[in-house]
Design an enzyme around this catalytic site. Structure first.
Site, PDB file in Angstrom:
ATOM      1  N   PHE A 142     -25.553 -10.634   9.582  1.00 51.53           N
ATOM      2  CA  PHE A 142     -24.708  -9.539  10.074  1.00 51.53           C
ATOM      3  C   PHE A 142     -25.058  -8.297   9.273  1.00 51.53           C
ATOM      4  CE2 PHE A 142     -21.324  -6.576  10.590  1.00 51.53           C
ATOM      5  CZ  PHE A 142     -21.048  -6.672  11.935  1.00 51.53           C
ATOM      6  N   ASP A 228     -29.422  -6.532   1.572  1.00 52.52           N
ATOM      7  CA  ASP A 228     -28.194  -5.957   2.121  1.00 52.52           C
ATOM      8  C   ASP A 228     -27.030  -6.465   1.282  1.00 52.52           C
ATOM      9  OD1 ASP A 228     -25.917  -5.238   3.421  1.00 52.52           O
ATOM     10  OD2 ASP A 228     -26.657  -5.680   5.443  1.00 52.52           O
ATOM     11  N   LYS A 257     -19.330  -0.302   1.992  1.00 50.35           N
ATOM     12  CA  LYS A 257     -17.982  -0.857   1.803  1.00 50.35           C
ATOM     13  C   LYS A 257     -17.309  -0.377   0.505  1.00 50.35           C
ATOM     14  CE  LYS A 257     -18.577  -4.942   4.718  1.00 50.35           C
ATOM     15  NZ  LYS A 257     -17.871  -4.615   5.933  1.00 50.35           N
TER      16      LYS A 257
HETATM   17  N1  PLP Z   1     -24.143  -5.297   6.209  1.00 48.75           N
HETATM   18  C1  PLP Z   1     -23.311  -6.296   5.871  1.00 48.75           C
HETATM   19  C2  PLP Z   1     -23.813  -7.416   5.020  1.00 48.75           C
HETATM   20  C3  PLP Z   1     -21.993  -6.285   6.325  1.00 48.75           C
HETATM   21  O1  PLP Z   1     -21.179  -7.293   6.003  1.00 48.75           O
HETATM   22  C4  PLP Z   1     -21.563  -5.208   7.137  1.00 48.75           C
HETATM   23  C5  PLP Z   1     -20.172  -5.172   7.647  1.00 48.75           C
HETATM   24  O2  PLP Z   1     -19.453  -6.141   7.654  1.00 48.75           O
HETATM   25  C6  PLP Z   1     -22.460  -4.186   7.451  1.00 48.75           C
HETATM   26  C7  PLP Z   1     -23.746  -4.263   6.965  1.00 48.75           C
HETATM   27  C8  PLP Z   1     -22.051  -3.042   8.321  1.00 48.75           C
HETATM   28  O3  PLP Z   1     -21.179  -2.187   7.663  1.00 48.75           O
HETATM   29  P1  PLP Z   1     -20.286  -1.151   8.500  1.00 48.75           P
HETATM   30  O4  PLP Z   1     -19.251  -1.935   9.217  1.00 48.75           O
HETATM   31  O5  PLP Z   1     -19.702  -0.241   7.444  1.00 48.75           O
HETATM   32  O6  PLP Z   1     -21.219  -0.435   9.414  1.00 48.75           O
END
Ligand code: PLP
Length: 400
Positions: A142, A228, A257
């Site tokens: 994700f 990530d 986040k």
């Molecule tokens: N990357 C990871 C690992 C995430 O858990 C998330 C969101 O849950 C994102 C990217 C995307 O972040 P955003 O919702 O701020 O676009």
């Protein structure tokens, strides 16, 4: 449901796109690890905004930084310099151990930034023929909701009916070092994009040696390792970055986040100049990226992380959380995964769906979120106490 709750819920049903399915709780106030709904009922927040609230709701130092900044300057756009930008970038670069950062807003934007940087690096530095760059991603990933990102999602809900999809991505099973190594060896591969622990997939910790193996293969084949750490980073697992648990330093961190302290969206990528330096004026950016308010809050977040207190708390309280979760009846709880203050709890199908468990937990004053099937995810604010963890686990036991 009382009338105080039902009005906002029915307005949302009538006038907001149905892209979420929230629990029927309407929160009006919050502090630390606790939220209060419109009827005055209190709940322990065991989700913490999917880790955006690592420092708890309205952490005094973060609220003070935001309030001070609100009274002075909020946004200039990057057309001009502002007096908080350099300070934030220097602090975040120091925290990550990288030369430089590129601030954006949401996690998805930071992932898109990482993809663009990696592709351009692939063409200009690695020498991949034009238009042939490949990025390796992992099954169950994700990384956000943009069209390019969902193009390499393996979740039908996230992907189906949103094509045509962006080409240039290869997906391999998460945790399979041989599979990822084979793709890394392809000379058109420019990067591997990996979550050190997969959050949305159900807090999946890869086998020991997986991240170190990816790091080694990336170095050997001149491929960028993009970590990530949007959800796993900034204290959640007991380290500043989850990659640290395997002694791994990726080429690029993707952060978001908690970088915004639960106050506003702040994201960034961090890398050394040979990588991030490929981006030149006019090639990438965002009107709000690196705004003064974001930089003030982001700087205060880095200050909190530099004390080491949150990483320590997540380690110690994480051990407590996992030990307590292991006391739940084995016939009802089939697996507990995770690291630090982060746990995926899988229930036997006879117990019910994750959603049903979360609905019952809310009645018991605990907010959590299901992921897939009968798994729920626990990621409380790192300011939580051991007694509050005990309370949460006892409510799970009561629900079971
Ligand atoms: N990357 C990871 C690992 C995430 O858990 C998330 C969101 O849950 C994102 C990217 C995307 O972040 P955003 O919702 O701020 O676009």
């Amino acid at each position: 449901m009382t009338s105080l709750t039902s009005t906002p819920v029915s307005y949302a049903e009538a006038h907001a796109a149905h892209n979420y399915h929230p629990l029927p709780v309407v929160i009006a106030e919050a502090e630390g690890s606790w939220v209060t709904d419109v009827d005055g009922k209190r709940y322990l927040d065991m989700l913490a905004g999917y880790s955006a609230l690592n420092f708890g709701h309205r952490h005094p130092a973060l609220v003070a930084a935001a309030t001070e900044q609100l009274s002075r300057l909020t946004l200039t756009s990057r057309a001009f310099h502002h007096d908080r930008f350099g300070e934030f970038c220097e602090k975040l670069a120091r925290l990550t151990g990288k030369d430089a950062v590129l601030p954006m807003n949401t996690g998805a934007e930071a992932v898109e930034t990482a993809i663009k940087v990696a592709r351009k690096w692939g063409y200009q530095v690695k020498g991949v023929p034009d238009g042939q760059a490949r990025i390796v991603a992992c099954g169950g990933n994700f990384h956000g909701r943009t069209v390019s990102i969902i193009s390499f999602s393996t979740d039908p809900d996230a992907r189906a009916d949103f094509g045509p999809y962006t080409p240039g991505f290869v997906v391999v099973p998460y945790g399979d070092l041989d599979a990822v190594t084979r793709e890394i060896a392809d000379e058109r591969t420019v990067a591997v994009l990996v979550e050190p622990i997969q959050g949305e997939a159900g807090v999946i910790v890869p086998p020991a040696g997986y991240l170190a193996g990816i790091r080694e293969a990336c170095t050997r084949h001149n491929v960028l390792m993009l970590a990530d750490e949007v959800q796993s980073g900034l204290g959640r697992t007991g380290a500043t970055f989850a990659c640290e648990h395997e002694g791994v330093v990726p080429d690029l961190y993707v952060l978001g986040k908690a970088l915004g302290g639960g106050i506003l969206p702040v994201s960034a990528v961090a890398a050394d100049w040979p990588v991030l330096g490929v981006i030149k004026p006019g090639e990438h950016g965002s009107t709000f990226g690196g705004n003064a308010l974001a930089c003030a809050v982001g700087s205060a977040v880095v200050d909190l992380l530099e004390t080491g207190e949150f990483q320590r708390r997540a380690t110690e309280l994480g051990e407590h959380l996992h030990a307590r979760l292991r006391t739940l009846p084995a016939d009802a709880v089939t697996a507990v995964r995770g690291r630090g203050l982060w746990a995926g709890v899988e229930f036997a199908t006879a117990v019910g769906t994750g959603r049903q468990v979360c609905e019952r937990l809310a009645e018991h004053g605990v907010l959590a979120k299901d992921t897939h099937g009968s798994t729920i995810r626990l990621a409380p604010p790192i300011v939580i106490t051991a007694d509050e963890i005990d309370f949460a686990v006892e409510q799970i036991r009561a629900v079971l």
